[in-house]
Design an enzyme around this catalytic site. Structure first.
Site, PDB file in Angstrom:
ATOM      1  N   GLU A 120       0.829  -1.204   0.000  1.00 28.18           N
ATOM      2  CA  GLU A 120       0.000   0.000   0.000  1.00 28.18           C
ATOM      3  C   GLU A 120       0.870   1.263   0.000  1.00 28.18           C
ATOM      4  O   GLU A 120       0.536   2.248  -0.652  1.00 28.18           O
ATOM      5  CB  GLU A 120      -0.930  -0.032   1.218  1.00 28.18           C
ATOM      6  CG  GLU A 120      -2.184   0.798   1.044  1.00 28.18           C
ATOM      7  CD  GLU A 120      -3.333   0.314   1.936  1.00 28.18           C
ATOM      8  OE1 GLU A 120      -3.644  -0.892   1.891  1.00 28.18           O
ATOM      9  OE2 GLU A 120      -3.897   1.129   2.670  1.00 28.18           O
TER      10      GLU A 120
ATOM     11  N   GLU B 261       2.091   1.697  -3.444  1.00 33.02           N
ATOM     12  CA  GLU B 261       0.984   2.118  -4.309  1.00 33.02           C
ATOM     13  C   GLU B 261       0.717   3.609  -4.103  1.00 33.02           C
ATOM     14  O   GLU B 261       0.536   4.365  -5.061  1.00 33.02           O
ATOM     15  CB  GLU B 261      -0.276   1.291  -3.989  1.00 33.02           C
ATOM     16  CG  GLU B 261      -1.423   1.565  -4.965  1.00 33.02           C
ATOM     17  CD  GLU B 261      -2.725   0.882  -4.569  1.00 33.02           C
ATOM     18  OE1 GLU B 261      -2.762   0.169  -3.539  1.00 33.02           O
ATOM     19  OE2 GLU B 261      -3.715   1.082  -5.288  1.00 33.02           O
TER      20      GLU B 261
ATOM     21  N   CYS C  33      -8.758  -2.381   3.587  1.00 30.44           N
ATOM     22  CA  CYS C  33      -8.679  -3.591   4.420  1.00 30.44           C
ATOM     23  C   CYS C  33      -9.965  -3.916   5.145  1.00 30.44           C
ATOM     24  O   CYS C  33     -10.087  -4.973   5.724  1.00 30.44           O
ATOM     25  CB  CYS C  33      -7.520  -3.553   5.402  1.00 30.44           C
ATOM     26  SG  CYS C  33      -6.833  -1.972   5.679  1.00 30.44           S
TER      27      CYS C  33
ATOM     28  N   SER D  99      -7.564   1.695  -2.762  1.00 25.95           N
ATOM     29  CA  SER D  99      -6.315   0.962  -2.963  1.00 25.95           C
ATOM     30  C   SER D  99      -6.659  -0.405  -3.542  1.00 25.95           C
ATOM     31  O   SER D  99      -7.654  -1.013  -3.174  1.00 25.95           O
ATOM     32  CB  SER D  99      -5.609   0.787  -1.623  1.00 25.95           C
ATOM     33  OG  SER D  99      -4.686  -0.272  -1.708  1.00 25.95           O
TER      34      SER D  99
ATOM     35  N   LYS E 266     -15.992 -10.073   6.706  1.00 24.90           N
ATOM     36  CA  LYS E 266     -14.963 -10.926   6.091  1.00 24.90           C
ATOM     37  C   LYS E 266     -15.559 -12.240   5.605  1.00 24.90           C
ATOM     38  O   LYS E 266     -15.012 -12.882   4.721  1.00 24.90           O
ATOM     39  CB  LYS E 266     -13.835 -11.215   7.076  1.00 24.90           C
ATOM     40  CG  LYS E 266     -13.150  -9.971   7.572  1.00 24.90           C
ATOM     41  CD  LYS E 266     -11.741  -9.804   7.042  1.00 24.90           C
ATOM     42  CE  LYS E 266     -11.133  -8.510   7.543  1.00 24.90           C
ATOM     43  NZ  LYS E 266     -10.268  -7.850   6.595  1.00 24.90           N
TER      44      LYS E 266
ATOM     45  N   GLU F  66     -16.554 -11.284   2.310  1.00 28.13           N
ATOM     46  CA  GLU F  66     -15.383 -11.001   1.475  1.00 28.13           C
ATOM     47  C   GLU F  66     -14.825 -12.265   0.810  1.00 28.13           C
ATOM     48  O   GLU F  66     -14.509 -12.247  -0.375  1.00 28.13           O
ATOM     49  CB  GLU F  66     -14.296 -10.344   2.339  1.00 28.13           C
ATOM     50  CG  GLU F  66     -13.055  -9.929   1.571  1.00 28.13           C
ATOM     51  CD  GLU F  66     -11.942  -9.445   2.490  1.00 28.13           C
ATOM     52  OE1 GLU F  66     -11.867  -9.913   3.639  1.00 28.13           O
ATOM     53  OE2 GLU F  66     -11.147  -8.598   2.040  1.00 28.13           O
TER      54      GLU F  66
ATOM     55  N   GLU G 213     -13.555 -12.588  -7.302  1.00 25.74           N
ATOM     56  CA  GLU G 213     -12.226 -12.162  -7.756  1.00 25.74           C
ATOM     57  C   GLU G 213     -11.126 -12.531  -6.756  1.00 25.74           C
ATOM     58  O   GLU G 213      -9.946 -12.443  -7.082  1.00 25.74           O
ATOM     59  CB  GLU G 213     -12.212 -10.655  -8.050  1.00 25.74           C
ATOM     60  CG  GLU G 213     -12.468  -9.739  -6.862  1.00 25.74           C
ATOM     61  CD  GLU G 213     -13.954  -9.509  -6.576  1.00 25.74           C
ATOM     62  OE1 GLU G 213     -14.794 -10.286  -7.090  1.00 25.74           O
ATOM     63  OE2 GLU G 213     -14.271  -8.558  -5.834  1.00 25.74           O
TER      64      GLU G 213
ATOM     65  N   CYS H 247     -11.295  -2.461  14.129  1.00 26.11           N
ATOM     66  CA  CYS H 247     -11.557  -3.894  14.285  1.00 26.11           C
ATOM     67  C   CYS H 247     -11.777  -4.317  15.737  1.00 26.11           C
ATOM     68  O   CYS H 247     -12.450  -5.308  15.993  1.00 26.11           O
ATOM     69  CB  CYS H 247     -10.405  -4.695  13.719  1.00 26.11           C
ATOM     70  SG  CYS H 247     -10.080  -4.299  12.005  1.00 26.11           S
TER      71      CYS H 247
END
Ligand code: SF4
Ligand code: SF4
Ligand code: SF4
Lengths: 593, 166
Positions: free
Chosen positions: A278, A281, A303, A323, A362, A365, A370, A519
């Site tokens: 990251e 990037e 994230c 990102s 998650k 996710e 993909e 989190c």
């Protein structure tokens, strides 16, 4: 301050307090149910009724403010009878499946019954329609168990400002759910799970994955590899009677081995890797914007899968700002099935990766099409912190008396930075450390970051770092100030992100975590997850970071080795294939239109 | 409210025209107190009923969650998410009507029209509803069909009444 009497005891309380709060402060406990301190006091359950002298009817103490000279009784015959009756009426429309309900022994409704001393319900009424919605990969709604306290409605609308849940229909037929009786997987639910954390009963739960994980563990041909998120080690202890904020990393690792996982890895390693990818990037985008004047800035973190889904629904035309980094556990999963599989000479088809996460989003996710490589999903199952605790109990493990274990190498080594991902603001700080180091060749020192709150948006922090004396490659930003914002919770994000639409955002980088506080307050964390508990968990995350000899992700030797042996360089070809992803345009109210 | 909605009322428009009028109406009323209920009411006057798509449109214009709009729509009995018939039959369920055969009238109407309470006939002619006391207690049981009141209704004569609407 006002003076009043409760149960003949003279007390003094601040003017803005409710009777319930004033009583609590003076150790008088009034049974209550639907209220949530500070956020939700609508008096819908009326369990907290009291007698106030001079009033004809009983009053809901969570709504009535104290007054000078007020005389209150909380335990008269009339009050007790009313409370009991209210409870029994609620119970008459409840399935009472306690023995096979995951809230058994951890249910506010049961606890209330104990306080009120009701053992049977005198009324057996017609039940409102049982309607189970398990359409989503993250959340199960069991409306038959719903007692209509509306806490989830408040959280979804006012705390998170999503508005998926609301009261539909009226009277006996009313229920809490999405518009038009739609299933959760077809609306704009972010799967953040904040509604689950406040539900007092078993009406909102995570979708169970424990069975699936047990099955993998029973299968002798599978190598079952587990990784745990940075925020799980600071909250898991609560399920075993530890004080909030107790760090139980060692016992957790041992428990996972005892359950039967073959390898125990640390998602903080994935987080360190995320920081490197990251950071590069971000630098690439900054370079493009300085030199070619075309780059999607600010870059926004990716994230938090709840946040990502929110962004896809609300800003489908601005996805280029996200990102492309996969979230840390997905990165680690991808590496386990390639880099690590090669090392241990196991076919990736025989590897089953389990992530223990503080998060319900998650679970969604990992179903994203993909997020696969070579035909294998990066991660096969996600357990919440609560589910892991259930599995530990189910395995008959005496958690409190376990020895301290250590994560396996090499994917269990982490720097302080990766561990910071557990708390809001952590990603921003971790990325700043690595960016600063990359650009100047020097380590970032604590005093160099200028932190301030934004007026009127106290939940957003702005961080600034002046970049000076850069290395040759980054001369173009010498003397510039790097501007970063960090926010958590979805509230206010719509307005904040509108700056993307009109191009007025002053930031280079924005961290957003979908859950308020990050989190440590995820939708999969132990209940209750109130302000006190959140603060303790947050402190624990920072103490872990401070205790690490290696602070910056770029200092993690296992990461350096990984690049050397396998990935070559950040943003390289291998990284692109394994560690980066793309996003989906979604509709504002619906999943797709 | 009556006159306002009249002003927005006209026949034989395309869906698009209806949406345009609804949009104009939203702009005018959005800032007013309690505007959501008013807006939904008027949108129903214009469109006939409130399908989910229309509620979505309204929610978006008002920047409100769809679940909140839908919650309001399903809370008030005068708002309907299903297409309504040309004529709405309301059977009075006030105490007097109830004890003097209101229930029987409902049963008979359900049978004749082949629909449940709250539904509309396949040909779009009738919507069947129950209502609270309409004040015709002296001449119970009573029903209304649109604005017309029928008193002392004999269940066996229901068919004849309905016939006059074809
Ligand atoms: S929600 Fe609570 S009271 Fe209801 S079945 Fe589950 S454990 Fe029992
Ligand atoms: S998971 Fe989050 S967005 Fe979905 S209903 Fe619950 S609080 Fe609302
Ligand atoms: S789902 Fe849970 S939090 Fe929501 S209203 Fe029902 S009982 Fe309360």
């Amino acid at each position: 301050m006002v003076n009043l009497t409760i149960n003949n005891k003279k007390i003094c309380a601040a003017e803005e307090m409710t009777i319930l709060e004033a009583a609590k402060q003076n150790n008088i406990l009034i049974p209550h149910f639907c209220s949530m301190e500070g956020i939700h006091q609508i008096g819908s359950c009326r369990i907290c009724v009291v007698e106030v002298e001079g009033e004809k009817t009983l009053q809901a103490s969570c709504k009535i403010r104290v007054k000078e000279g007020m005389v209150v009784y909380t335990n008269t015959e009339k009050v007790k009878k009313a409370r009991k009756l209210l409870y029994e009426l609620m119970l008459s429309d409840h399935p009472k499946d306690c023995l096979n309900c995951t809230r058994n022994q951890n249910c506010e409704f049961q606890r209330l019954g104990e306080i009120i001393q009701v053992s049977e319900s005198r009324f057996e009424g017609e039940k409102s329609k049982p309607d189970r919605d398990d359409s989503s990969p993250s959340i199960v709604r069991d409306t038959a168990k719903c007692i209509l306290c509306r806490r989830c409605v408040t959280v979804c609308n006012d705390v998170q400002e999503i508005g998926v849940l609301n009261v539909q229909k009226r009277g006996f037929h009313s229920f809490v759910g999405p518009a038009a009786g739609l299933p959760l997987n077809s609306v704009n639910c972010t799967y953040c799970g904040q509604c689950i954390n406040v539900c007092p009963v078993g009406a909102l739960q995570e979708k169970d994955s424990t069975q699936m994980v047990w099955n993998a563990l029973y299968d002798r041909n599978k190598r079952v590899i587990v990784q745990t998120a940075p925020s799980v080690r600071v909250s898991l202890g609560e399920e075993f009677g530890y004080e909030p904020g107790t760090v139980v990393t060692g016992k957790m690792v041992t428990a996972l081995r005892d359950i039967g996982f073959n390898d125990v890895f640390d998602t903080s390693f994935g987080a360190d890797l995320t920081v490197l990818e990251e950071s590069h990037e971000l630098l690439k985008r900054i370079k493009n914007s300085f030199l070619a004047k075309q780059a999607a800035l600010p870059m926004i973190t990716s994230c938090s899968p709840g946040w990502i889904k929110y962004f896809e629904h609300v800003f489908p035309e601005r996805l280029e700002h996200l990102s492309t980094c996969k979230s840390p556990h997905m990165m680690l999963g991808a590496l386990i099935k390639t880099y690590y599989a090669d090392k241990i000479k196991v076919n990736p088809k025989d590897i089953f990766v389990v992530s223990v996460m503080p998060c319900t989003a998650k679970k969604f996710e990992i179903t994203r099409p993909e997020l696969k490589n070579n035909g294998f999903p990066n991660v096969d199952a996600v357990l919440t912190t609560r589910e892991l605790a259930r599995m530990i109990k189910e395995a008959g493990i005496d958690f409190r008396n376990l020895e301290e274990g250590e994560f396996d190498t090499p994917l269990g080594i982490s720097a302080g930075a990766g561990n910071l991902f557990g708390a809001a603001g952590g990603v921003a700080e971790a990325v700043l450390r690595t960016v600063y180091r990359t650009v100047t060749g020097r380590e970032l020192q604590p005093g160099m970051v200028h932190i301030r709150s934004i007026k009127g948006q106290e939940h957003i922090k702005a961080l600034e770092v002046k970049i000076e004396n850069t290395v040759e490659e980054y001369r173009f930003i010498d003397g510039e100030t790097l501007k970063v914002a960090a926010a958590s919770g979805m509230k206010g994000m719509k307005a904040f992100m509108e700056q993307l639409e009109d191009g007025t955002s002053p930031y280079h980088f924005i961290e957003v975590m979908g859950c308020p506080g990050g989190c440590i307050n995820g939708g999969g964390q132990p209940r209750p997850s109130n302000e006190y508990v959140r603060k303790k968990r947050m402190e624990a995350v920072h103490s872990i970071d401070r205790g690490k000899a290696l602070r910056g992700s770029h200092e993690n030797p296992a990461i350096a080795k990984l690049y050397e042996e396998f990935l070559a360089e950040p943003l390289g070809k291998k990284s692109g294939e394994l560690l980066h992803t793309k996003y989906t345009k979604r509709g504002i109210y619906n999943e797709l239109i | 409210m009556e006159t306002i909605s009249k002003q927005y009322k006209s026949k034989k428009e395309t869906d698009q025209e209806k949406y345009e009028r609804i949009e104009a109406m939203i702009e005018e009323y959005r800032e007013k107190e309690g505007s959501l209920i008013q807006i939904l009411h008027m949108a129903q006057e214009i469109y006939g009923y409130l399908p989910v798509e229309l509620q979505q449109f309204i929610a978006r214009k008002l920047d409100k969650p769809l679940s909140e709009v839908y919650g309001v729509t399903t809370f008030y009995s005068f708002l309907s998410t299903k297409p309504r018939g040309e004529y709405t039959i309301r059977v009075c369920m006030g105490t007097a009507c109830y004890v003097r055969g209101g229930k029987k009238i409902i049963e008979r109407l359900k049978e004749v029209l082949d629909i449940d309470v709250g539904e509309t006939t396949a040909d779009g002619k009738f919507t069947l509803e129950v209502t609270r006391c309409i004040g015709a207690c002296g001449l119970a049981p009573a029903i209304t069909i649109n604005d017309r009141v029928y008193k002392q209704v004999n269940p066996d004569k229901l068919k004849d009444i309905l016939k006059t609407y074809y």
